[in-house]
Design a protein around this motif. Structure first.
Motif, short mmCIF file in Angstrom:
data_model
loop_
_atom_site.label_atom_id
_atom_site.label_comp_id
_atom_site.label_asym_id
_atom_site.label_seq_id
_atom_site.Cartn_x
_atom_site.Cartn_y
_atom_site.Cartn_z
N ASN A 227 35.11 -8.65 -0.72
CA ASN A 227 36.23 -9.01 0.15
C ASN A 227 37.48 -9.45 -0.61
O ASN A 227 38.47 -9.83 0.01
CB ASN A 227 35.82 -10.14 1.11
CG ASN A 227 34.70 -9.69 2.03
OD1 ASN A 227 34.76 -8.58 2.58
ND2 ASN A 227 33.67 -10.52 2.18
N CYS A 228 37.41 -9.43 -1.97
CA CYS A 228 38.54 -9.93 -2.75
C CYS A 228 39.53 -8.79 -3.02
O CYS A 228 39.16 -7.76 -3.57
CB CYS A 228 38.04 -10.52 -4.07
SG CYS A 228 39.35 -10.84 -5.24
N TYR A 229 40.78 -9.01 -2.68
CA TYR A 229 41.77 -7.93 -2.86
C TYR A 229 42.24 -7.81 -4.31
O TYR A 229 43.07 -6.96 -4.63
CB TYR A 229 42.96 -8.12 -1.91
CG TYR A 229 43.70 -9.43 -2.08
CD1 TYR A 229 43.38 -10.53 -1.30
CD2 TYR A 229 44.71 -9.55 -3.03
CE1 TYR A 229 44.03 -11.74 -1.47
CE2 TYR A 229 45.37 -10.75 -3.19
CZ TYR A 229 45.03 -11.85 -2.42
OH TYR A 229 45.67 -13.04 -2.59
N LEU A 230 41.72 -8.69 -5.21
CA LEU A 230 42.09 -8.59 -6.62
C LEU A 230 40.98 -7.99 -7.48
O LEU A 230 41.20 -7.62 -8.63
CB LEU A 230 42.47 -9.98 -7.17
CG LEU A 230 43.67 -10.66 -6.50
CD1 LEU A 230 43.90 -12.05 -7.08
CD2 LEU A 230 44.93 -9.82 -6.65
N CYS A 231 39.75 -7.91 -6.95
CA CYS A 231 38.64 -7.35 -7.73
C CYS A 231 38.85 -5.84 -7.94
O CYS A 231 39.45 -5.16 -7.10
CB CYS A 231 37.31 -7.58 -7.01
SG CYS A 231 36.57 -9.20 -7.34
N PRO A 232 38.35 -5.31 -9.08
CA PRO A 232 38.50 -3.88 -9.36
C PRO A 232 37.91 -3.02 -8.23
O PRO A 232 36.90 -3.42 -7.64
CB PRO A 232 37.69 -3.67 -10.65
CG PRO A 232 37.57 -5.02 -11.26
CD PRO A 232 37.61 -6.01 -10.15
N PRO B 30 40.43 -17.20 -5.35
CA PRO B 30 39.88 -17.77 -6.58
C PRO B 30 39.84 -16.79 -7.77
O PRO B 30 39.62 -17.21 -8.90
CB PRO B 30 38.45 -18.17 -6.18
CG PRO B 30 38.11 -17.30 -5.02
CD PRO B 30 39.41 -16.99 -4.31
N HIS B 31 40.05 -15.49 -7.52
CA HIS B 31 40.05 -14.52 -8.62
C HIS B 31 41.10 -14.96 -9.66
O HIS B 31 42.23 -15.30 -9.30
CB HIS B 31 40.39 -13.13 -8.09
CG HIS B 31 40.07 -12.04 -9.05
ND1 HIS B 31 39.03 -11.16 -8.88
CD2 HIS B 31 40.64 -11.73 -10.24
CE1 HIS B 31 38.99 -10.34 -9.91
NE2 HIS B 31 39.95 -10.66 -10.75
N PRO B 32 40.72 -14.98 -10.99
CA PRO B 32 41.68 -15.51 -11.98
C PRO B 32 42.96 -14.67 -12.05
O PRO B 32 42.90 -13.49 -12.40
CB PRO B 32 40.90 -15.43 -13.30
CG PRO B 32 39.85 -14.39 -13.07
CD PRO B 32 39.48 -14.49 -11.62
N ASN C 282 36.41 -10.08 -13.79
CA ASN C 282 35.35 -10.98 -13.29
C ASN C 282 35.93 -11.97 -12.28
O ASN C 282 36.79 -12.79 -12.60
CB ASN C 282 34.73 -11.73 -14.48
CG ASN C 282 33.53 -12.55 -14.05
OD1 ASN C 282 33.45 -13.04 -12.92
ND2 ASN C 282 32.59 -12.71 -14.96
N HIS C 283 35.44 -11.90 -11.06
CA HIS C 283 35.97 -12.68 -9.95
C HIS C 283 35.89 -14.19 -10.18
O HIS C 283 36.73 -14.95 -9.69
CB HIS C 283 35.20 -12.31 -8.67
CG HIS C 283 35.67 -13.01 -7.45
ND1 HIS C 283 36.83 -12.64 -6.78
CD2 HIS C 283 35.16 -14.06 -6.75
CE1 HIS C 283 37.00 -13.44 -5.73
NE2 HIS C 283 36.01 -14.31 -5.69
N SER C 284 34.88 -14.65 -10.93
CA SER C 284 34.60 -16.09 -10.95
C SER C 284 34.97 -16.82 -12.24
O SER C 284 34.75 -18.02 -12.33
CB SER C 284 33.12 -16.33 -10.65
OG SER C 284 32.84 -15.92 -9.33
#
Ligand SMILES: [Zn+2]
Ligand SMILES: [Zn+2]
Length: 345
Positions: free
Chosen positions: A51-56, A182-184, A125-127
Motif C-alpha cells: 500500500n506504500c506509494y514510495l515502495c518499488p 514511514p518509507h525513508p 526498503n520500506h522500514s
C-alpha cells in the motif's frame, strides 16, 4: 541569594544566525518525564508494503508506477507545495478574500510563489531509517542531494522565466512530525523566493564578515572546538576529520543539533570540490553529467558528512529508545547538557 548558574537559572541566548534571542529554562529539566517511551529494534518492519506509494513497483496516486529501484529514487512530488507554472496574482485577487472597497492594502497582502518539489526515496526498503543504513548508502543519498542541487541551480533551472532563488533539501521523519509515509524519504523545495529565515541568516553572515572580515560560522565553530578542549561543559557531540556535530549555543529545541564542516563551505557544491573551476562546472549540470563527475571523485568530504548523519541519527534512536522522529518540542536542557547526553551514548 546564590550566584547565577547557566545550568540552573532561566536565561536568554542570542541566535547569531538570526540576531534573535531565545529563552532557555534549565530548571524545567527537573520535572518528571510522563511522556511515552518505547524500545528500539522491537521488530524490524516489512521491507515492502503493497500500500506504500514510495515502495518499488507500486503505483502512485497519479497512476505512474515506481521503477523497481535498488538504491535511491527521485521523482517530482505528486502533491507539490508549490507549482512550476501558474498565473501571477494581481490586486483584484484580493476581492475574493476581503471587501476591497475600503481596505488598507498594507493589511492584506498576497504574493504568488512558484517552484519545483521533488521526493527522494533513500532506499527500496520500506522500514529502514538513516540510522539503519550503511554509511555508503547514506553517501549515495548525499550525492543525490548534490545532484539535485546542481540540477536545480541557475543558470540551467528556470520556472517559467524566473530563476530559482533557493533550494531547500529536508526530511520530516516520523508521524509525530506530520510525515505521511514511514518509507525513508526526503524532499526538495526549489522556490523562486529566498525564505525569510534564510534571508535573515545571509544578512547576519554579511554583517559579521563586513565588521570582522571573517566567516560567522567558521569563527563560531573554532571557538566551540577550542572550548571543548578546555572544559567539560561544552556543546560538541561528535567530530570526524571534516565535520563536527554540535548543539548550537542558541539551540531552541531539545537536542537540536547542527552538522558543521571544519573548513569553510558555502553550499553542497563544496562537498564535491573546493576547486573554483570544478565548482562552476557542477552548477546547472544535468543528473547524468554530474553523476559521471561524482563517481570519478574519491570523496572523503561526502563520506565524513554521511558518517556524521549516521552517528547522529543512531544517537537519537539510542537516547530515546525508539526510532526518533526529528521533532519540535519545548526545550528543557541547556545546550551543554544536551550535548553531554548525546556524546555519552
Ligand atoms: Zn514503502
Ligand atoms: Zn565559513
Amino acid at each position: 541569594m546564590s550566584q547565577f548558574n547557566v545550568n540552573e537559572h532561566p536565561h536568554k541566548r542570542l541566535n547569531i544566525l538570526t540576531n534573535s534571542w531565545i529563552l532557555v529554562s534549565p530548571h524545567r529539566a527537573k520535572r518528571p518525564w510522563l511522556g511515552q517511551t518505547s524500545k528500539v529494534n522491537a521488530e524490524p518492519g516489512p521491507s515492502f508494503d503493497k500500500n506504500c506509494y514510495l515502495c518499488p513497483t507500486n503505483a502512485r496516486i497519479n497512476g505512474e508506477k515506481n521503477p523497481n529501484y535498488d538504491s535511491i529514487y527521485i521523482f517530482n512530488n505528486d502533491f507539490p507545495a508549490v507549482l512550476e507554472s501558474q498565473p501571477k496574482n494581481g490586486p483584484s485577487d484580493l476581492d475574493l478574500l476581503v471587501d476591497t472597497s475600503d481596505v488598507d492594502p498594507d493589511l492584506f497582502q498576497i504574493k504568488s510563489v512558484r517552484g519545483k518539489c521533488q521526493v527522494i526515496c533513500y532506499s527500496p526498503n520500506h522500514s529502514v531509517t538513516m540510522a539503519d543504513m550503511q554509511q555508503d548508502q547514506i553517501e549515495t543519498v548525499v550525492r543525490a542531494w548534490i545532484k539535485i542541487y546542481a540540477n536545480l541551480s541557475p543558470p540551467q533551472s528556470l520556472i517559467d522565466s524566473s530563476a530559482i532563488g533557493y533550494i531547500q533539501i529536508f526530511e520530516n521523519k516520523g508521524a509525530e512530525m506530520g510525515c505521511s509515509n514511514p518509507h525513508p524519504h526526503g524532499q526538495v523545495w526549489a522556490l523562486e523566493l529566498v525564505s525569510q529565515q534564510v534571508s535573515r541568516e545571509i544578512q547576519e553572515f554579511k554583517k559579521f564578515e563586513k565588521a570582522k572580515c571573517k566567516c560567522l560560522l567558521c569563527t563560531y565553530l573554532k571557538t566551540e572546538l577550542s572550548t571543548s578542549k578546555t572544559t567539560e561543559m561544552h556543546r560538541i557531540v561528535y567530530e570526524n576529520e571534516n565535520f563536527v556535530v554540535l548543539v548550537p549555543f542558541w539551540a531552541v529545541w531539545p537536542f537540536e543539533t547542527m552538522i558543521l564542516p571544519k573548513h569553510h563551505m558555502s553550499s553542497l557544491f563544496d562537498l564535491v570540490s573546493t576547486n573554483q573551476n570544478q565548482k562552476s562546472l557542477v552548477a546547472g549540470q544535468t543528473y547524468d553529467t554530474i553523476d559521471d563527475f561524482l563517481n570519478k571523485q574519491p570523496n572523503t568530504l561526502v563520506a565524513d558528512f554521511a558518517n556524521s548523519l549516521k552517528v547522529l541519527t543512531s544517537k537519537y534512536d539510542k537516547l530515546f529508545g525508539c526510532s526518533f522522529p526529528y521533532s519540535m518540542a519545548q526545550r528543557d536542557l541547556t545546550p551543554e547538557q544536551a550535548a553531554q547526553r548525546l556524546r555519552d551514548l
